[in-house]
Design an enzyme around this catalytic site. Structure first.
Site, PDB file in Angstrom:
ATOM      1  N   SER A 126       0.628  -0.827   0.015  1.00  0.00           N
ATOM      2  CA  SER A 126       0.300   0.099   0.019  1.00  0.00           C
ATOM      3  C   SER A 126       1.025   1.155  -0.125  1.00  0.00           C
ATOM      4  O   SER A 126       2.074   1.207   0.516  1.00  0.00           O
ATOM      5  CB  SER A 126      -0.904  -0.067   1.463  1.00  0.00           C
ATOM      6  N   TYR A 151      -2.132  -1.596  11.100  1.00  0.00           N
ATOM      7  CA  TYR A 151      -2.329  -1.795   9.654  1.00  0.00           C
ATOM      8  C   TYR A 151      -1.213  -1.503   8.919  1.00  0.00           C
ATOM      9  O   TYR A 151      -0.676  -2.462   8.256  1.00  0.00           O
ATOM     10  CB  TYR A 151      -3.804  -1.533   9.282  1.00  0.00           C
ATOM     11  N   LYS A 155       1.930  -3.739   6.827  1.00  0.00           N
ATOM     12  CA  LYS A 155       2.480  -3.703   5.299  1.00  0.00           C
ATOM     13  C   LYS A 155       3.789  -3.584   5.173  1.00  0.00           C
ATOM     14  O   LYS A 155       4.426  -4.210   4.390  1.00  0.00           O
ATOM     15  CB  LYS A 155       1.763  -2.427   4.343  1.00  0.00           C
TER      16      LYS A 155
END
Ligand code: UD1
Length: 341
Positions: A126, A151, A155
């Site tokens: 992302s 979150y 990544k």
């Protein structure tokens, strides 16, 4: 043709990618625990492609179950790893769950890849890894900024795990795809984004408000340092994004990469503000979207959009859809859902 294991293949980006893989002639096995998707997605995929991929309702963090999958489908040649929890706010409340789910699943895959001699993996990353970039548009050489949420951190950590694994074992070939903001739905309106409960992301909230399911869209802040004061993102059509995965897999299977880990931004190169998205949606659909401006949302960055030139040049991939087409596809999908209800 090669078989591809698609984890999270019932989800939003996963299902669109499965369609493109099947249309390109690949065999697919989907592994998905349906934690944030519905089994009906398989019907949509079948109707669009006329093909029926294998589906295994399994949790990617379950080593024994995943081991069975690798044994059962001994012809897997590459993995596209989508399966992950992705709600930023929820990750702040349940960090341990996020770390367990998002990191364990990757570790399980990497361990089993070694055992079963599967050498290729595409990872769903992302643009969140860039935080608020110092230079816009942001390219792949921009520094990784401290993550603003668990979150986002998963990544970053997963990118590092893949780099370390591929450094130690040169047989591993990995492509890290950094998505900007995927929106829209398949032109058939048979698959699309299916958020559980109240949507966190902008587009599903816009379409649900337009459909009368939500009273008002809340726009998080109009006092940012942007032309209209609302945040700017690079909204990319999910079908364009899906097609990039097929190209990335092809490139890996053909061993065209110069290094065994490659990273690409997947975006349009154009930034649009929240207000521009809402106004364009209203214009192309002719449907009103009542909204109010509210306070900024914690953790939001002000503006980010991609420099996609590396993906353009190296993958020969470019986002094709206009934002108008994309927003209209999101609305067609919302209308399709209303007919089903
Ligand atoms: C976030 C993550 C991204 C992640 C994605 C997955 C960051 C910086 N970005 O994207 O990495 O992949 O979620 O879910 O962590 N907005 C409103 N009202 C709403 C919803 C959103 O005004 O009801 C605004 C937001 O303030 C933002 C824009 O719309 O400016 C896009 O928000 P959203 O769709 O949630 O995506 P990101 O936060 O950009």
């Amino acid at each position: 043709m090669a078989r591809i294991l698609v984890t999270g293949g019932m989800g939003y980006i996963g299902s669109h990618t499965v369609v493109e893989l099947l249309n390109s002639g690949y065999d697919v096995v989907i592994v998905d625990n349906l934690s944030n998707s519905r089994v009906e997605v398989l019907q949509g995929i079948g109707q669009i492609t006329g093909k029926h991929p294998d589906f295994e309702n399994v949790d990617c963090t379950d080593y024994n179950e995943m081991s069975n999958i690798f044994a059962k489908y001994s012809d897997i040649q590459a993995i596209i790893h989508f399966a992950a929890s992705k709600a930023v706010g929820e990750s702040v409340e349940k960090p341990v769950m996020y770390y367990r789910n998002n990191i364990d699943s990757l570790l399980t895959l990497l361990e089993l890849m070694k055992v079963h001699k599967v050498e290729n993996i595409v990872f769903s990353s992302s643009c969140t890894v860039y935080g608020q970039p110092d230079i816009l548009p942001v390219d792949e050489s921009a520094p990784i900024k401290p993550a603003l949420s668990p979150y986002g951190n998963t990544k970053q950590i997963n990118e590092e795990i893949i780099r370390d694994a591929a450094y130690a074992d040169k047989n591993i070939h990995a492509v890290l795809l950094r998505y900007f903001n995927p929106i829209g739905a398949h032109p058939s309106a048979l698959i699309g984004e299916l958020p559980n409960g109240i949507p966190n992301n902008l587009l599903p909230y816009v379409t649900q408000t337009a459909a009368g399911l939500r009273q008002k869209l809340r726009i998080f802040g109009d006092d940012y340092n942007t032309p209209d004061g609302s945040c700017i993102r690079d909204y990319i059509y999910v079908v364009d994004l899906a097609k990039a995965h097929v190209i990335a897999v092809q490139r890996m299977l053909e061993r065209k990469a110069e290094t065994n880990v490659e990273v690409f931004n997947l975006g349009t190169g154009r930034g649009l503000s929240v207000l521009e998205i809402v106004e364009t949606f209203k214009k192309v659909t002719g449907v009103d979207v009542p909204y109010e401006i509210v306070a900024r949302r914690e953790g939001d960055i002000e503006q980010v959009w991609a420099d996609p030139r590396k993906a353009n040049a190296v993958l020969g991939w470019k986002a094709q859809a206009t934002v108008e087409e994309t927003l209209l596809s999101a609305w067609r999908w919302q209308e399709h859902l209303a007919q089903q209800a």
